[in-house]
Motif scaffolding. Structure first.
Motif, PDB file in Angstrom:
ATOM      1  N   ARG A  35       0.757  -1.147   0.077  1.00  0.00           N
ATOM      2  CA  ARG A  35      -0.036  -0.105  -0.118  1.00  0.00           C
ATOM      3  C   ARG A  35       0.914   1.245  -0.029  1.00  0.00           C
ATOM      4  NH1 ARG A  35      -5.557   0.462   1.912  1.00  0.00           N
ATOM      5  NH2 ARG A  35      -6.400  -1.376   1.513  1.00  0.00           N
ATOM      6  N   ILE A  37       3.876   1.781  -1.086  1.00  0.00           N
ATOM      7  CA  ILE A  37       4.476   1.890  -2.486  1.00  0.00           C
ATOM      8  C   ILE A  37       3.482   2.477  -3.377  1.00  0.00           C
ATOM      9  CG2 ILE A  37       5.784   0.819  -4.398  1.00  0.00           C
ATOM     10  CD1 ILE A  37       7.404  -0.871  -2.487  1.00  0.00           C
ATOM     11  N   ALA A  38       2.163   1.707  -3.412  1.00  0.00           N
ATOM     12  CA  ALA A  38       1.136   2.027  -4.383  1.00  0.00           C
ATOM     13  C   ALA A  38       0.816   3.497  -4.227  1.00  0.00           C
ATOM     14  CB  ALA A  38      -0.105   1.057  -4.173  1.00  0.00           C
ATOM     15  N   GLU A  39       0.867   3.826  -2.784  1.00  0.00           N
ATOM     16  CA  GLU A  39       0.045   5.176  -2.767  1.00  0.00           C
ATOM     17  C   GLU A  39       1.189   6.389  -3.193  1.00  0.00           C
ATOM     18  OE1 GLU A  39      -2.982   4.059   0.621  1.00  0.00           O
ATOM     19  OE2 GLU A  39      -1.181   5.137   1.376  1.00  0.00           O
ATOM     20  N   HIS A  41       2.988   6.228  -5.542  1.00  0.00           N
ATOM     21  CA  HIS A  41       2.730   6.068  -7.064  1.00  0.00           C
ATOM     22  C   HIS A  41       1.338   6.800  -7.505  1.00  0.00           C
ATOM     23  CE1 HIS A  41       6.430   4.203  -8.649  1.00  0.00           C
ATOM     24  NE2 HIS A  41       6.499   3.706  -7.501  1.00  0.00           N
ATOM     25  N   GLY A  42       0.467   7.132  -6.389  1.00  0.00           N
ATOM     26  CA  GLY A  42      -0.699   7.662  -6.527  1.00  0.00           C
ATOM     27  C   GLY A  42      -1.783   6.633  -6.850  1.00  0.00           C
ATOM     28  N   PHE A  43      -1.480   5.480  -6.469  1.00  0.00           N
ATOM     29  CA  PHE A  43      -2.532   4.329  -6.430  1.00  0.00           C
ATOM     30  C   PHE A  43      -3.413   4.539  -5.258  1.00  0.00           C
ATOM     31  CE2 PHE A  43       0.282   3.062  -9.853  1.00  0.00           C
ATOM     32  CZ  PHE A  43      -0.665   2.354 -10.806  1.00  0.00           C
ATOM     33  N   VAL A  44      -4.626   4.877  -5.124  1.00  0.00           N
ATOM     34  CA  VAL A  44      -5.119   5.306  -3.901  1.00  0.00           C
ATOM     35  C   VAL A  44      -6.667   4.539  -3.810  1.00  0.00           C
ATOM     36  CG1 VAL A  44      -4.188   7.411  -3.379  1.00  0.00           C
ATOM     37  CG2 VAL A  44      -6.291   7.400  -4.961  1.00  0.00           C
TER      38      VAL A  44
END
Lengths: 102, 223
Positions: A35, A37-39, A41-44
């Motif tokens: 989560r 790393i995803a966040e 990169h803007g993956f929310v």
């Protein structure tokens, strides 16, 4: 007459791809670092949990109605809304529907 | 089994088309396939609700907290699982990417598509430190057969220079791919008289699917 379509060699047989079987392995991806790393990169979370509201909105214009009424009427009205498990707005609407029906 | 996810955080890059064409082509060659429709537009669910007799199973409900489990549960029973992810950067997309054996990143020959493709690539590469490397390939979509625009050539070169693996096969702009959604049929179910260039579309789909299979087999051999 249609000539038969040639099939690429790689598609002639796919039997080497077999279902995994069993119940499907559970994910082993650690949730918190993933989560983070995803966040980064803007993956929310697209649908974050939102608190439910008990009060139901109405789909027509509303108007704030204030009136000085007797304690006797107010108490009777509030007690009736409690008995019926309805909001003051719903209670008022019910009373208004009675107009002209008596 | 293989889990293939099709992802680009930008919308309109050809994800649903690539997913449908890949899934139906694998099914046409005898494979059992489940297709996840994770796009809020639900184009693939609508396709399955049409007159098609395709054996592809379509699932249209998944959330970020269960997508990984759902993909793996389907992979337990089917040879191929293909997921069409939503065109946004969400945690569901991130979770699905990490559950995949192969990530297909469709892009058109436009800077906006390519920028978002790079974002997906960058996420996959940064996640490698936590979950290990994930295989991915960039797929050029809606290209004109035999002709590449200057923009497309520049973007292709930039991606290649950055080390991004790119499919040799593009998913070309074909009327038949649009017709598959219009008539809600798979390519082989459509009437070649009514649909222009159907043969070429099927040939393109076969070559694309064969390259996907080759990539998956190559990964298996390398493992």
């Amino acid at each position: 007459m249609n000539t038969p379509r040639s099939v690429p060699a790689g598609l002639s047989t796919l039997v080497d791809f077999k279902p995994a079987g069993g119940a499907g392995e559970a994910t082993t991806v650690p949730d918190a670092p993933m989560r983070a790393i995803a966040e980064a990169h803007g993956f929310v979370e697209r649908n974050p949990a939102v608190p439910l509201k008990r009060r139901k909105p109405v789909d027509e214009p509303t108007y704030s109605f204030t009136a000085r009424v007797t304690v006797r009427s107010a108490n009777r009205f509030i007690a009736w809304c409690e008995e019926e498990r309805i909001s003051y707005r719903e209670g008022f609407d019910r009373l208004v529907k009675q107009i002209g029906q008596a | 089994m293989a889990i293939i996810v099709v992802s680009n955080p930008k919308g309109g890059t050809g994800k649903s088309t690539a997913s449908l064409i890949l899934a139906t082509t694998l099914a046409r060659h005898g494979a059992s396939v489940t297709l996840f429709d994770c796009d809020p537009n639900r184009n693939l669910v609508a396709w399955k609700d049409g007159p098609t007799k395709s054996k592809v199973k379509v699932i249209g409900h998944a959330e970020s907290n269960n997508i990984s489990r759902m993909l793996k549960a389907e992979a337990a029973e089917r040879q191929f699982v293909v997921a069409d992810l939503e065109g946004t950067a969400s945690l569901m997309v991130a979770s699905a990417i990490l559950a995949a054996d192969l990530v297909i990143i469709p892009t058109q020959g436009s800077a906006m598509d390519a920028a978002q493709a790079k974002r997906a690539i960058s996420f996959i590469e940064d996640q490698a430190s936590v979950v290990g490397p994930r295989e991915y390939r960039v797929l050029f979509t809606r290209t004109k057969p035999g002709f590449a625009t200057r923009d497309e050539r520049v973007i292709r070169d930039a991606l290649a220079r950055g080390g991004a693996p790119i499919f040799n096969t593009d998913l070309a702009e074909r009327a038949a791919y649009r017709s598959a959604f219009t008539f809600r049929l798979s390519l082989e179910e459509m009437d070649p008289v009514a649909v222009n260039g159907l043969d070429k579309a099927i040939e393109n789909a076969d070559i694309f699917a064969a390259e996907v299979i080759e990539a998956l087999r190559g990964m298996r051999k390398a493992a």
